[in-house]
Structures are given as structure tokens and as C-alpha cells.
Design a protein around this motif. Sequence first.
Motif: not given
Length: 91
Positions: A59, A84, A87
Amino acid sequence: MVGSRVSFETSTHDLVIDAFHDRTSITRQTFHKDIIVHDGVWIGAGAIILCGVTIGEQSIVAAGSVVTKDVEAGVLVGGVPAKTIRRLVPN
């Protein structure tokens, strides 16, 4: 990888509304929680990671972010508080 001026805050305290001005040990109790950073994580300059947070593998934490909750593996997070953004690694 950890950028400059990153802060890992492993202790905090409860917010006490009643008796706020008493300034006794009862109203100023602190507690500590570990921070877990998994492999392959990048943390940008000036980020703040709060107690009890786990940052998943691969991450990225954007510069200047404040991470208040766990970060999934393989995502880019950023902002105050960090959310977030996208992705990075397929599920």
C-alpha cells in the motif's frame, strides 16, 4: 519506505468532557496501541499514522495524510483523514 517527517503516534488519550478542567490523573489517562506496517509499504513525507492502525502489504500512504483507520493491502490512500483513492493491486 518512509518519507521525511513521518510521525508514528502510538499513544493517545480518551476525550473527557465531565471534569475537563480538573487536570487530575483520572482525566488524563493515556493508552497505547501498536502500529503495524506490512512489507512493501510506502509512506509519503509528513504523513501521520495514529495508534492501532495496520497498513497492508504493497500500500501507499500519500504525503501529508493522516491515517486513522486500517489500510487494506494494495491500495493508495490519502487525505485528512486518509481514504482509499484507488486500488493498486488486483484482488
